[in-house]
Design a protein around this motif. Sequence first.
Motif, PDB file in Angstrom:
ATOM      1  N   LYS A 110       0.811  -1.214   0.000  1.00 36.72           N
ATOM      2  CA  LYS A 110       0.000   0.000   0.000  1.00 36.72           C
ATOM      3  C   LYS A 110       0.850   1.272   0.000  1.00 36.72           C
ATOM      4  N   GLU A 111       1.922   1.289   0.842  1.00 33.23           N
ATOM      5  CA  GLU A 111       2.759   2.500   0.935  1.00 33.23           C
ATOM      6  C   GLU A 111       3.474   2.778  -0.377  1.00 33.23           C
ATOM      7  N   ARG A 112       4.026   1.725  -0.982  1.00 33.66           N
ATOM      8  CA  ARG A 112       4.710   1.912  -2.268  1.00 33.66           C
ATOM      9  C   ARG A 112       3.730   2.391  -3.325  1.00 33.66           C
ATOM     10  N   LEU A 113       2.520   1.824  -3.319  1.00 36.65           N
ATOM     11  CA  LEU A 113       1.513   2.215  -4.306  1.00 36.65           C
ATOM     12  C   LEU A 113       1.167   3.699  -4.175  1.00 36.65           C
ATOM     13  N   GLU A 114       1.048   4.183  -2.929  1.00 35.04           N
ATOM     14  CA  GLU A 114       0.734   5.611  -2.728  1.00 35.04           C
ATOM     15  C   GLU A 114       1.814   6.502  -3.328  1.00 35.04           C
ATOM     16  N   ARG A 115       3.081   6.126  -3.149  1.00 35.61           N
ATOM     17  CA  ARG A 115       4.185   6.910  -3.740  1.00 35.61           C
ATOM     18  C   ARG A 115       4.098   6.892  -5.274  1.00 35.61           C
ATOM     19  N   LEU A 116       3.792   5.696  -5.823  1.00 33.95           N
ATOM     20  CA  LEU A 116       3.706   5.570  -7.285  1.00 33.95           C
ATOM     21  C   LEU A 116       2.530   6.373  -7.840  1.00 33.95           C
ATOM     22  N   LEU A 117       1.412   6.390  -7.108  1.00 32.56           N
ATOM     23  CA  LEU A 117       0.225   7.127  -7.575  1.00 32.56           C
ATOM     24  C   LEU A 117       0.460   8.637  -7.542  1.00 32.56           C
ATOM     25  N   THR A 118       1.209   9.111  -6.515  1.00 31.77           N
ATOM     26  CA  THR A 118       1.537  10.546  -6.442  1.00 31.77           C
ATOM     27  C   THR A 118       2.329  10.935  -7.687  1.00 31.77           C
ATOM     28  N   ARG A 119       3.305  10.101  -8.057  1.00 27.16           N
ATOM     29  CA  ARG A 119       4.120  10.377  -9.246  1.00 27.16           C
ATOM     30  C   ARG A 119       3.252  10.303 -10.508  1.00 27.16           C
ATOM     31  N   TYR A 120       2.348   9.331 -10.539  1.00 22.92           N
ATOM     32  CA  TYR A 120       1.468   9.137 -11.705  1.00 22.92           C
ATOM     33  C   TYR A 120       0.590  10.375 -11.941  1.00 22.92           C
ATOM     34  N   GLN A 121       0.052  10.924 -10.809  1.00 25.46           N
ATOM     35  CA  GLN A 121      -0.837  12.088 -10.953  1.00 25.46           C
ATOM     36  C   GLN A 121      -0.088  13.326 -11.449  1.00 25.46           C
ATOM     37  N   GLU A 122       1.188  13.431 -11.096  1.00 26.88           N
ATOM     38  CA  GLU A 122       1.962  14.618 -11.497  1.00 26.88           C
ATOM     39  C   GLU A 122       2.567  14.466 -12.892  1.00 26.88           C
ATOM     40  N   MET A 123       2.489  13.264 -13.445  1.00 26.83           N
ATOM     41  CA  MET A 123       3.154  12.957 -14.721  1.00 26.83           C
ATOM     42  C   MET A 123       2.382  13.528 -15.910  1.00 26.83           C
ATOM     43  N   PRO A 124       3.083  14.078 -16.934  1.00 31.66           N
ATOM     44  CA  PRO A 124       2.376  14.502 -18.149  1.00 31.66           C
ATOM     45  C   PRO A 124       1.944  13.269 -18.965  1.00 31.66           C
ATOM     46  N   GLU A 125       1.014  13.443 -19.905  1.00 33.08           N
ATOM     47  CA  GLU A 125       0.604  12.323 -20.767  1.00 33.08           C
ATOM     48  C   GLU A 125       1.762  11.916 -21.672  1.00 33.08           C
ATOM     49  N   PRO A 126       1.935  10.670 -22.071  1.00 33.23           N
ATOM     50  CA  PRO A 126       1.167   9.509 -21.612  1.00 33.23           C
ATOM     51  C   PRO A 126       1.621   9.046 -20.229  1.00 33.23           C
ATOM     52  N   LYS A 127       0.650   8.866 -19.334  1.00 35.04           N
ATOM     53  CA  LYS A 127       0.974   8.505 -17.944  1.00 35.04           C
ATOM     54  C   LYS A 127       1.136   6.990 -17.792  1.00 35.04           C
ATOM     55  N   PHE A 128       1.919   6.583 -16.835  1.00 36.97           N
ATOM     56  CA  PHE A 128       2.012   5.172 -16.462  1.00 36.97           C
ATOM     57  C   PHE A 128       2.379   5.087 -14.989  1.00 36.97           C
ATOM     58  N   MET A 129       1.951   4.007 -14.341  1.00 42.14           N
ATOM     59  CA  MET A 129       2.177   3.860 -12.893  1.00 42.14           C
ATOM     60  C   MET A 129       3.513   3.196 -12.585  1.00 42.14           C
ATOM     61  N   TYR A 130       3.913   2.269 -13.474  1.00 43.37           N
ATOM     62  CA  TYR A 130       5.114   1.480 -13.190  1.00 43.37           C
ATOM     63  C   TYR A 130       6.166   1.704 -14.271  1.00 43.37           C
ATOM     64  N   GLY A 131       7.389   1.964 -13.824  1.00 42.57           N
ATOM     65  CA  GLY A 131       8.484   2.232 -14.756  1.00 42.57           C
ATOM     66  C   GLY A 131       9.105   0.975 -15.330  1.00 42.57           C
ATOM     67  N   SER A 132       8.741  -0.194 -14.790  1.00 41.83           N
ATOM     68  CA  SER A 132       9.220  -1.452 -15.372  1.00 41.83           C
ATOM     69  C   SER A 132       8.045  -2.419 -15.465  1.00 41.83           C
ATOM     70  N   HIS A 133       8.250  -3.509 -16.216  1.00 43.25           N
ATOM     71  CA  HIS A 133       7.145  -4.428 -16.510  1.00 43.25           C
ATOM     72  C   HIS A 133       7.183  -5.644 -15.586  1.00 43.25           C
ATOM     73  N   TYR A 134       6.117  -6.486 -15.669  1.00 41.08           N
ATOM     74  CA  TYR A 134       6.112  -7.699 -14.842  1.00 41.08           C
ATOM     75  C   TYR A 134       6.777  -8.874 -15.559  1.00 41.08           C
ATOM     76  N   SER A 135       7.103  -8.691 -16.853  1.00 40.15           N
ATOM     77  CA  SER A 135       7.772  -9.754 -17.602  1.00 40.15           C
ATOM     78  C   SER A 135       8.656  -9.133 -18.665  1.00 40.15           C
ATOM     79  N   SER A 136       9.959  -9.422 -18.615  1.00 48.53           N
ATOM     80  CA  SER A 136      10.895  -8.886 -19.612  1.00 48.53           C
ATOM     81  C   SER A 136      12.036  -9.891 -19.775  1.00 48.53           C
ATOM     82  N   PRO A 137      12.838  -9.792 -20.854  1.00 49.85           N
ATOM     83  CA  PRO A 137      13.954 -10.732 -21.039  1.00 49.85           C
ATOM     84  C   PRO A 137      14.888 -10.755 -19.824  1.00 49.85           C
ATOM     85  N   GLY A 138      15.156  -9.578 -19.240  1.00 45.88           N
ATOM     86  CA  GLY A 138      16.047  -9.499 -18.075  1.00 45.88           C
ATOM     87  C   GLY A 138      15.517 -10.312 -16.897  1.00 45.88           C
TER      88      GLY A 138
END
Length: 753
Positions: free
Chosen positions: A201-229
């Motif tokens: 919950k705490e991490r999500l609140e920090r991410l949502l604050t950043r999301y609301q301040e972000m210009p379009e196109p907005k996204f909540m997470y800077g990395s994905h749940y599945s990638s080659p790495g």
Amino acid sequence: MITAILQSRLARTSFDKNRFQSVSEKLHMECKAEMVTPLVTNPGHVCITDTNLYFQPLNGYPKPVVQITLHDVRRIYKRRHGLMPLGLEVFCTEDDLCSDIYLKFYDPQDRDDLYFYIATYLEHHVVERTAESYMLQWQRGHLSNYQYLLHLNNLADRSCNDLSQYPVFPWVLHDYCSLELDLSNPETFRDLSKPVGALNKERLERLLTRYQEMPEPKFMYGSHYSSPGYVLFYLVRIAPEYMLCLQNGRFDNADRMFNSIAETWKNCLDGATDFKELIPEFYGDDVSFLVNNLKLDLGKRQGGQMVDDVELPPWAQSPQDFLQKSKDALESNYVSEHLHEWIDLIFGYKQKGSEAVGAYNVFHPLTYEGGVDLNSIEDPDEKVAMLTQILEFGQTPKQLFVTPHPRRITPKTKSSSQTSSYNASTADSPVSPGEESFEDLTEESKTLAWNNIAKLQLHEQYKIHKEAVTGIAVSCNGSSVFTTSQDSTLKMFSKETKMLQRSISFSNMALSSCLLLPGDATVISSSWDNNVYFYSIAFGRCQDTLMGHDDAVSKICWHDNRLYSASWDSTVKVWSGVPAEMTGTRRHQFDMLAELEHDVSVDTISLNAASTLLVSGTREGTVTIWDLTTATVLHQIPCHSGIVCDTAFSPDSRHVLSTGEDGGLNVIDVQTGTLISSMTSDEPQRCFIWDGNTVLSGSQSGELLVWDLLGGKISEKIQGHKGAVTCIWMNEQCSSIITGGKDRQIMFWKLQY
């Protein structure tokens, strides 16, 4: 330069026909393509004949020619490769994780031509599977959670040969610290209704604050749940060459390696940029990705210890034990009841749009299909940079469902162990063991009957009407058969004497259906003259008439002193005051409890076992599921083009089946209103009976068809009437069937097994 050299070599060479398995093989097509393996694509020539698919790599690696016999092919999938519709993957097994070959073509048309050729070949041998057909199998317990997730990954373009689109599986456990793993405790499990990024919950609140301040196109997470790495993070111990390839010849920092299950889970919960899910290997049988069998030098951690085998949770005695317990967790009741919520996030309706925002499931725009049009980028360097970013960042699976995914049907009673359930039933239940076993035997005999339904044999047939038979009702002891017909008569036929005992006419209009009230004293018939007639068998006369509609009554149902009547006047009406036994000459007072209004004529209705739900089918092809406790619409599904011929709930009330004049056979999930399976035949199926898995339907031509819903095919055709089969009846033990037809006959069928 390399690309130019390759293209030149490919243009100068062709497939070596001496590699054909047989001299009689006929060449169908040949084109240039690449064989895809993780991080490497191998150019060469593809060739397909009437019996085989061949790939000949230019460099002769992994072998001079890869050959696949078309007869062995079980599944083929079109794939996006590098966000372009160029891939084709071929499987010779039903449930394996890895395919037999993955090809990437230079021209989408070549890919489509090859797919069409193989698909046409398969049509005669293998049933094509859709997400809906797998869903139905999973819902009814014929596919495990693991198998279902594998199939969904396959349908959503995920492949073990493409690290940027590797199959994705969920973290299902939350407890990696306890000495014992308690799978009966919901607290042991991760919340499957939230993406990994929203679990803290705490991490999500920090991410949502950043999301609301972000210009379009907005996204909540800077990395994905599945990638080659992430995939190579998990697989470094069995595929070190891939990580070395991806990381310029070096392993990652020792402290950032896959060192411990608990540590990795903690980082996914607390890390600022770590939102990764798992891969299928965590629920498989091969432990080698957890063990440093190759004795790799993976570096030394800050504490001084060398990176070796993965550290397991305290509750796992060994890597084998860890995988077994992970598999048990994935197949547990809790996960079975909540897996649909995770599917909604990854493959379903919460993947994009406002639903994704509400579920805190918004990733970088480049990860979504159609997020960028590579063809519109003219600068080749910019195009390569963009493609590299997309491939290394990770991609969201193709969206498979746009409505909420139905829940799995989990048996509530079978969760406790056999001993405890036996003790409970003998101690608390007034039912004697003998009665219980009788019920079990009835269920067993039903299952046996449905398993052998294709062995149906015609026993006797009688022509007792002058027009098509429209309804069949049978007395409890099976001796008297009542039928209605478009010739306006209700007939009573004795099965014992094989004689017609009575013929009753209420008006000169056709009768549309009939039913027997409990006690076998009264038959109710519906008529095209807008009325419902109550006929007393004991008194031999019409006891009462219900004048309840403004147009023909098409179908009636009865349950618990309530009558349900459907009519061409666009209504279904619910009546009370219909006693099981109508005695004396007193006329009854019928009270209308509810009126279920439709836009057009209603042709058929059916009740669920508890009479809490009703399903109706209309002239224009709409199936509507009604909640009878509130007389409101639950779902309205336009699923046929033309009249809905018949509808019925499955015995467990989880699904509705409908057949239509369009030849369609549709299965609808009652909870969500989702159309989860659709099959077609060459002709209308006028009536049917089913047990939830198998359907016996009466067709326009007079044949009886046996449908295997889970296999998605017609498994048997049985010769029957000389015209449309118009009605069908089955006894409770499922051992005896009666059909009525347009040929004016009633046919008695027996199961021979």
